[in-house]
Design a protein around this motif. Sequence first.
Motif, mmCIF file in Angstrom:
data_model
loop_
_atom_site.group_PDB
_atom_site.id
_atom_site.type_symbol
_atom_site.label_atom_id
_atom_site.label_comp_id
_atom_site.label_asym_id
_atom_site.label_seq_id
_atom_site.Cartn_x
_atom_site.Cartn_y
_atom_site.Cartn_z
ATOM 1 N N ARG A 1 24.671 77.899 103.294
ATOM 2 C CA ARG A 1 25.205 79.196 102.906
ATOM 3 C C ARG A 1 24.208 79.857 101.964
ATOM 4 N NH1 ARG A 1 30.942 77.307 100.945
ATOM 5 N NH2 ARG A 1 29.968 75.289 101.153
ATOM 6 N N ALA A 2 24.003 81.137 102.116
ATOM 7 C CA ALA A 2 23.053 81.862 101.287
ATOM 8 C C ALA A 2 23.780 82.439 100.070
ATOM 9 C CB ALA A 2 22.405 82.980 102.103
ATOM 10 N N TYR A 3 23.217 82.204 98.884
ATOM 11 C CA TYR A 3 23.797 82.665 97.629
ATOM 12 C C TYR A 3 22.751 83.459 96.848
ATOM 13 C CZ TYR A 3 27.558 79.372 98.524
ATOM 14 O OH TYR A 3 28.613 78.706 99.075
ATOM 15 N N PRO A 4 22.625 84.748 97.103
ATOM 16 C CA PRO A 4 21.589 85.525 96.433
ATOM 17 C C PRO A 4 21.772 85.633 94.914
ATOM 18 C CG PRO A 4 22.948 86.938 97.823
ATOM 19 C CD PRO A 4 23.348 85.539 98.097
ATOM 20 N N ILE A 5 22.988 85.490 94.416
ATOM 21 C CA ILE A 5 23.215 85.577 92.966
ATOM 22 C C ILE A 5 22.497 84.432 92.257
ATOM 23 C CG2 ILE A 5 24.951 85.608 91.127
ATOM 24 C CD1 ILE A 5 24.915 88.119 92.966
ATOM 25 N N GLN A 6 22.501 83.249 92.841
ATOM 26 C CA GLN A 6 21.788 82.115 92.256
ATOM 27 C C GLN A 6 20.305 82.436 92.115
ATOM 28 O OE1 GLN A 6 22.639 78.754 91.149
ATOM 29 N NE2 GLN A 6 20.571 79.115 90.396
ATOM 30 N N HIS A 7 19.724 83.054 93.114
ATOM 31 C CA HIS A 7 18.294 83.367 93.076
ATOM 32 C C HIS A 7 18.000 84.479 92.077
ATOM 33 C CE1 HIS A 7 18.028 80.619 96.346
ATOM 34 N NE2 HIS A 7 18.907 81.332 97.034
ATOM 35 N N ALA A 8 18.921 85.418 91.945
ATOM 36 C CA ALA A 8 18.765 86.467 90.933
ATOM 37 C C ALA A 8 18.790 85.853 89.532
ATOM 38 C CB ALA A 8 19.864 87.516 91.077
ATOM 39 N N ILE A 9 19.703 84.926 89.302
ATOM 40 C CA ILE A 9 19.786 84.241 88.005
ATOM 41 C C ILE A 9 18.517 83.425 87.758
ATOM 42 C CG2 ILE A 9 21.030 82.464 86.688
ATOM 43 C CD1 ILE A 9 22.467 85.209 86.845
ATOM 44 N N ASN A 10 17.967 82.800 88.795
ATOM 45 C CA ASN A 10 16.717 82.063 88.641
ATOM 46 C C ASN A 10 15.603 82.975 88.142
ATOM 47 O OD1 ASN A 10 17.905 79.717 89.555
ATOM 48 N ND2 ASN A 10 16.883 79.711 91.537
ATOM 49 N N VAL A 11 15.479 84.153 88.723
ATOM 50 C CA VAL A 11 14.420 85.090 88.320
ATOM 51 C C VAL A 11 14.669 85.598 86.904
ATOM 52 C CG1 VAL A 11 13.362 87.330 88.827
ATOM 53 C CG2 VAL A 11 13.845 85.738 90.687
ATOM 54 N N VAL A 12 15.902 85.969 86.603
ATOM 55 C CA VAL A 12 16.230 86.469 85.266
ATOM 56 C C VAL A 12 15.947 85.412 84.210
ATOM 57 C CG1 VAL A 12 18.140 87.190 83.762
ATOM 58 C CG2 VAL A 12 17.907 88.166 86.049
ATOM 59 N N SER A 13 16.391 84.195 84.445
ATOM 60 C CA SER A 13 16.180 83.145 83.448
ATOM 61 C C SER A 13 14.709 82.749 83.350
ATOM 62 C CB SER A 13 17.066 81.927 83.737
ATOM 63 O OG SER A 13 16.779 81.368 84.992
ATOM 64 N N ALA A 14 13.984 82.797 84.458
ATOM 65 C CA ALA A 14 12.546 82.504 84.413
ATOM 66 C C ALA A 14 11.830 83.496 83.502
ATOM 67 C CB ALA A 14 11.949 82.553 85.813
ATOM 68 N N ILE A 15 12.226 84.744 83.586
ATOM 69 C CA ILE A 15 11.581 85.791 82.792
ATOM 70 C C ILE A 15 12.037 85.757 81.336
ATOM 71 C CG2 ILE A 15 11.454 88.312 82.504
ATOM 72 C CD1 ILE A 15 11.549 88.419 85.657
ATOM 73 N N LEU A 16 13.302 85.520 81.102
ATOM 74 C CA LEU A 16 13.831 85.576 79.738
ATOM 75 C C LEU A 16 13.738 84.268 78.965
ATOM 76 C CD1 LEU A 16 17.047 87.733 80.224
ATOM 77 C CD2 LEU A 16 14.791 88.469 79.446
ATOM 78 N N LEU A 17 13.825 83.127 79.651
ATOM 79 C CA LEU A 17 13.992 81.864 78.932
ATOM 80 C C LEU A 17 12.872 80.838 79.109
ATOM 81 C CD1 LEU A 17 17.795 81.420 79.654
ATOM 82 C CD2 LEU A 17 16.744 82.295 77.572
ATOM 83 N N GLY A 18 12.170 80.849 80.220
ATOM 84 C CA GLY A 18 11.104 79.866 80.430
ATOM 85 C C GLY A 18 11.488 78.770 81.406
ATOM 86 N N PRO A 19 10.531 77.872 81.702
ATOM 87 C CA PRO A 19 10.720 76.869 82.760
ATOM 88 C C PRO A 19 11.837 75.847 82.532
ATOM 89 C CG PRO A 19 8.393 77.119 82.261
ATOM 90 C CD PRO A 19 9.136 77.900 81.228
ATOM 91 N N VAL A 20 11.895 75.216 81.383
ATOM 92 C CA VAL A 20 12.885 74.151 81.175
ATOM 93 C C VAL A 20 14.311 74.704 81.237
ATOM 94 C CG1 VAL A 20 13.746 72.396 79.574
ATOM 95 C CG2 VAL A 20 11.281 72.646 79.946
ATOM 96 N N PRO A 21 14.625 75.771 80.513
ATOM 97 C CA PRO A 21 15.982 76.315 80.637
ATOM 98 C C PRO A 21 16.306 76.808 82.048
ATOM 99 C CG PRO A 21 14.934 77.174 78.662
ATOM 100 C CD PRO A 21 13.882 76.459 79.437
ATOM 101 N N THR A 22 15.323 77.379 82.727
ATOM 102 C CA THR A 22 15.561 77.896 84.079
ATOM 103 C C THR A 22 15.923 76.773 85.046
ATOM 104 O OG1 THR A 22 14.088 79.760 83.706
ATOM 105 C CG2 THR A 22 14.519 79.181 85.997
#
Length: 163
Positions: free
Chosen positions: A31-52
Amino acid sequence: MSIRKLTIMALLVAIAVAGSTFVAIPTGIARAYPIQHAINVVSAILLGPVPTVAIAFVTAIIRILTGTGSLLAIPGSVIGALFAALAYKYSNKMWLASAGEIVGTGIIASLVAVPYAKLLMGTSVAALFFMPAFLMSSVTGAVLGIIIASSLRKTVFAKQFTN
């Protein structure tokens, strides 16, 4: 890690889990869940690798336990999260975080999902079986993630949590 950062991480997990109940695109076994991928990008930009990666992993586990995701949630979200976070960390460019999510999930995770699905789910599929679904989900989510992250980066709130 500060209490504020942990709180933001928990909030992003909650958004991803809740989003998966409302926005899911059935594509056969995955099943495709685009919200998960959006959260991945947001957290990558705001928080860094370990938190993401932590956010992606916890979200995947919760989705599996609540029945809103299959076992494919782990490679489908964690690999993309790692690629997005590392791409942003070393480039400081949002579009590369998005590209990292697409490559990590859409290509690498879809290929990892084949032996993973055979081993853990008892499903034998061709090497490129998961790629269309993973690509569709990650592209949609990555675009949404850039839109959200670019809006959040302009606020005073987001500046407290940048790497």
